[in-house]
Design an enzyme around this catalytic site. Structure first.
Site, PDB file in Angstrom:
ATOM      1  N   ASP A  77       5.960   4.085   4.803  1.00  0.00           N
ATOM      2  CA  ASP A  77       6.820   3.039   5.368  1.00  0.00           C
ATOM      3  C   ASP A  77       6.916   1.804   4.456  1.00  0.00           C
ATOM      4  O   ASP A  77       7.596   0.836   4.807  1.00  0.00           O
ATOM      5  CB  ASP A  77       6.383   2.643   6.789  1.00  0.00           C
ATOM      6  CG  ASP A  77       4.899   2.382   6.920  1.00  0.00           C
ATOM      7  OD1 ASP A  77       4.141   2.769   6.017  1.00  0.00           O
ATOM      8  OD2 ASP A  77       4.498   1.785   7.935  1.00  0.00           O
ATOM      9  N   HIS A  78       6.253   1.837   3.320  1.00  0.00           N
ATOM     10  CA  HIS A  78       6.342   0.716   2.364  1.00  0.00           C
ATOM     11  C   HIS A  78       6.651   1.190   0.946  1.00  0.00           C
ATOM     12  O   HIS A  78       7.343   0.518   0.195  1.00  0.00           O
ATOM     13  CB  HIS A  78       5.045  -0.100   2.389  1.00  0.00           C
ATOM     14  CG  HIS A  78       4.631  -0.450   3.781  1.00  0.00           C
ATOM     15  ND1 HIS A  78       5.338  -1.351   4.555  1.00  0.00           N
ATOM     16  CD2 HIS A  78       3.638   0.030   4.584  1.00  0.00           C
ATOM     17  CE1 HIS A  78       4.782  -1.418   5.759  1.00  0.00           C
ATOM     18  NE2 HIS A  78       3.753  -0.592   5.799  1.00  0.00           N
ATOM     19  N   TYR A 136      -7.670   4.864  13.032  1.00  0.00           N
ATOM     20  CA  TYR A 136      -8.623   5.266  12.000  1.00  0.00           C
ATOM     21  C   TYR A 136     -10.002   5.540  12.592  1.00  0.00           C
ATOM     22  O   TYR A 136     -10.434   4.856  13.517  1.00  0.00           O
ATOM     23  CB  TYR A 136      -8.805   4.151  10.949  1.00  0.00           C
ATOM     24  CG  TYR A 136      -7.633   3.924  10.021  1.00  0.00           C
ATOM     25  CD1 TYR A 136      -6.422   4.609  10.173  1.00  0.00           C
ATOM     26  CD2 TYR A 136      -7.747   3.009   8.971  1.00  0.00           C
ATOM     27  CE1 TYR A 136      -5.360   4.373   9.300  1.00  0.00           C
ATOM     28  CE2 TYR A 136      -6.688   2.778   8.103  1.00  0.00           C
ATOM     29  CZ  TYR A 136      -5.495   3.454   8.266  1.00  0.00           C
ATOM     30  OH  TYR A 136      -4.459   3.218   7.409  1.00  0.00           O
ATOM     31  N   HIS A 158      -6.999  -1.028   4.905  1.00  0.00           N
ATOM     32  CA  HIS A 158      -5.900  -0.212   5.438  1.00  0.00           C
ATOM     33  C   HIS A 158      -5.683   1.013   4.552  1.00  0.00           C
ATOM     34  O   HIS A 158      -5.458   2.121   5.033  1.00  0.00           O
ATOM     35  CB  HIS A 158      -4.634  -1.058   5.552  1.00  0.00           C
ATOM     36  CG  HIS A 158      -3.506  -0.332   6.211  1.00  0.00           C
ATOM     37  ND1 HIS A 158      -3.388  -0.216   7.575  1.00  0.00           N
ATOM     38  CD2 HIS A 158      -2.456   0.353   5.697  1.00  0.00           C
ATOM     39  CE1 HIS A 158      -2.312   0.499   7.867  1.00  0.00           C
ATOM     40  NE2 HIS A 158      -1.732   0.861   6.745  1.00  0.00           N
ATOM     41  N   HIS A 179       0.835  -1.211   0.000  1.00  0.00           N
ATOM     42  CA  HIS A 179       0.000   0.000   0.000  1.00  0.00           C
ATOM     43  C   HIS A 179       0.862   1.251   0.000  1.00  0.00           C
ATOM     44  O   HIS A 179       2.037   1.218   0.351  1.00  0.00           O
ATOM     45  CB  HIS A 179      -0.994  -0.010   1.158  1.00  0.00           C
ATOM     46  CG  HIS A 179      -0.373   0.145   2.514  1.00  0.00           C
ATOM     47  ND1 HIS A 179       0.101  -0.904   3.248  1.00  0.00           N
ATOM     48  CD2 HIS A 179      -0.162   1.256   3.272  1.00  0.00           C
ATOM     49  CE1 HIS A 179       0.560  -0.470   4.411  1.00  0.00           C
ATOM     50  NE2 HIS A 179       0.426   0.842   4.448  1.00  0.00           N
ATOM     51  N   HIS A 208       1.668   3.898   1.619  1.00  0.00           N
ATOM     52  CA  HIS A 208       2.108   4.691   2.768  1.00  0.00           C
ATOM     53  C   HIS A 208       3.627   4.759   2.770  1.00  0.00           C
ATOM     54  O   HIS A 208       4.299   3.899   2.194  1.00  0.00           O
ATOM     55  CB  HIS A 208       1.595   4.089   4.086  1.00  0.00           C
ATOM     56  CG  HIS A 208       0.150   4.415   4.358  1.00  0.00           C
ATOM     57  ND1 HIS A 208      -0.636   3.672   5.216  1.00  0.00           N
ATOM     58  CD2 HIS A 208      -0.642   5.418   3.879  1.00  0.00           C
ATOM     59  CE1 HIS A 208      -1.851   4.201   5.260  1.00  0.00           C
ATOM     60  NE2 HIS A 208      -1.891   5.247   4.454  1.00  0.00           N
ATOM     61  N   HIS A 229       4.798  -5.633   7.564  1.00  0.00           N
ATOM     62  CA  HIS A 229       5.413  -5.617   8.897  1.00  0.00           C
ATOM     63  C   HIS A 229       5.573  -7.090   9.286  1.00  0.00           C
ATOM     64  O   HIS A 229       4.572  -7.781   9.533  1.00  0.00           O
ATOM     65  CB  HIS A 229       4.531  -4.868   9.904  1.00  0.00           C
ATOM     66  CG  HIS A 229       4.401  -3.404   9.584  1.00  0.00           C
ATOM     67  ND1 HIS A 229       5.327  -2.464   9.978  1.00  0.00           N
ATOM     68  CD2 HIS A 229       3.466  -2.723   8.873  1.00  0.00           C
ATOM     69  CE1 HIS A 229       4.967  -1.263   9.537  1.00  0.00           C
ATOM     70  NE2 HIS A 229       3.837  -1.392   8.863  1.00  0.00           N
TER      71      HIS A 229
HETATM   72 ZN   LIG Z   1       0.133   1.858   6.251  1.00  0.00          ZN
END
Ligand SMILES: [Zn+2]
Length: 291
Positions: free
Chosen positions: A110-111, A213, A182, A106, A108, A247
């Site tokens: 951190d990815h 969320y 997500h 996705h 975001h 993760h």
């Molecule tokens: Zn995320």
């Protein structure tokens, strides 16, 4: 004369500032976001299956899939990981030119953080879907839940897939599964590999969490809970001998000296525990609303 003018401007400006300060507080300082050290801790390439390597950090997965016709990268971790990923690719004999495709879980930071840099350096084609591509193109800005809180270098997708579409490179074929929740564009990828002499169906399944969320009556994502529910069903039905997640802890993996799955987590168990967590979060949100 010039000095006098400058002085005059300075006095006038500072007068303005102090006059306004009485009415308004100063604008905030710029502030970048921070993440745990383990997300930024580089690790050596770790083999997960015959064609599949983890080349990211201790607690953020970046998968390199090697084929006879070049390599595929799935996810990159944080924006600052680009050089580390390229170094790990080199260790595995994958030159920048050899990287043909970039996929992701996705959009975001951190990815998808380093995907712009990796695409630029390697010339690999970025494969995404329409929902994720929009978020990638604005570098994570105007996120449904995080606003502009976790931005990263924007990147343009080269190919947009539909749910169930496949991507082939060399002997590897990966199937895209849309699992919104997500993020609206969240993806799972499945492919067939070999591990310990046996054929394994590998599933790289996106995060199923809803960190902070707003789940009820979210004006930016009205059907978010319905999406999570159908996603849990999708995930339970994936071919899934070997589950990996963005993760690693979420699927029982520890990336240290080697890639070890400390507990074997099935796709069903992964979805079940995520659904239980979501139900808890929903109950809490409802009681807050009522109280
Ligand atoms: Zn995320």
């Amino acid at each position: 004369m010039i000095e006098k003018i400058t002085l005059l401007i300075t006095v006038t400006l500072s007068g303005l500032v102090s006059a306004q300060a009485r009415e308004y507080a100063p604008l905030p300082q710029l502030q970048a976001y921070q993440v745990p050290e383990a997300w930024r801790q580089p690790v050596a390439p770790l083999q997960v299956a015959d064609h599949t390597w983890q080349i990211g950090t201790a607690e953020l997965t970046a998968l390199l899939l090697k084929t006879g016709d070049g390599a595929i990268l799935i996810d990159g971790g944080m924006p600052q990981a680009a050089d580390h990923l390229l170094a790990n690719m080199k260790k595995l004999g994958v030159a920048p030119d050899d990287l043909k495709l970039i996929l992701h879980s996705h959009a975001h930071s951190d990815h998808a953080g380093p995907l712009a840099a990796i695409r630029r350096v390697t010339g690999a084609r970025l494969v995404s879907n329409a929902e994720s591509a929009a978020l990638l193109a604005r570098g994570g800005a105007d996120d449904i839940h995080f606003g502009d809180g976790i931005v990263y270098p924007p990147v343009q997708a080269d190919r947009l897939l539909q749910d169930g579409e496949e991507v082939t490179l060399g002997a590897l074929t990966l199937k895209a599964h849309f699992i919104p929740g997500h993020t609206p564009g969240s993806l799972a990828w499945t492919w067939r590999d070999r591990r310990g002499g046996k054929t394994v169906e590998v599933a790289y399944v996106d995060s199923l969490t809803a960190p902070g969320y707003q789940l009820l009556d979210n004006p930016h994502y009205p059907h978010i809970v319905d999406d999570y529910r159908s996603t849990f069903e999708t995930v339970r039905g994936l071919p899934c001998d070997l589950l990996l997640t963005p993760h690693p802890g979420a699927s029982g993996w520890k990336y240290g000296e080697e890639a070890v799955q400390r507990e074997s987590v099935s796709c069903t168990a992964y979805a079940d525990s995520a659904e239980k967590k979501l139900d808890g979060q929903l109950a809490e949100e409802r009681s807050k609303k009522a109280g």
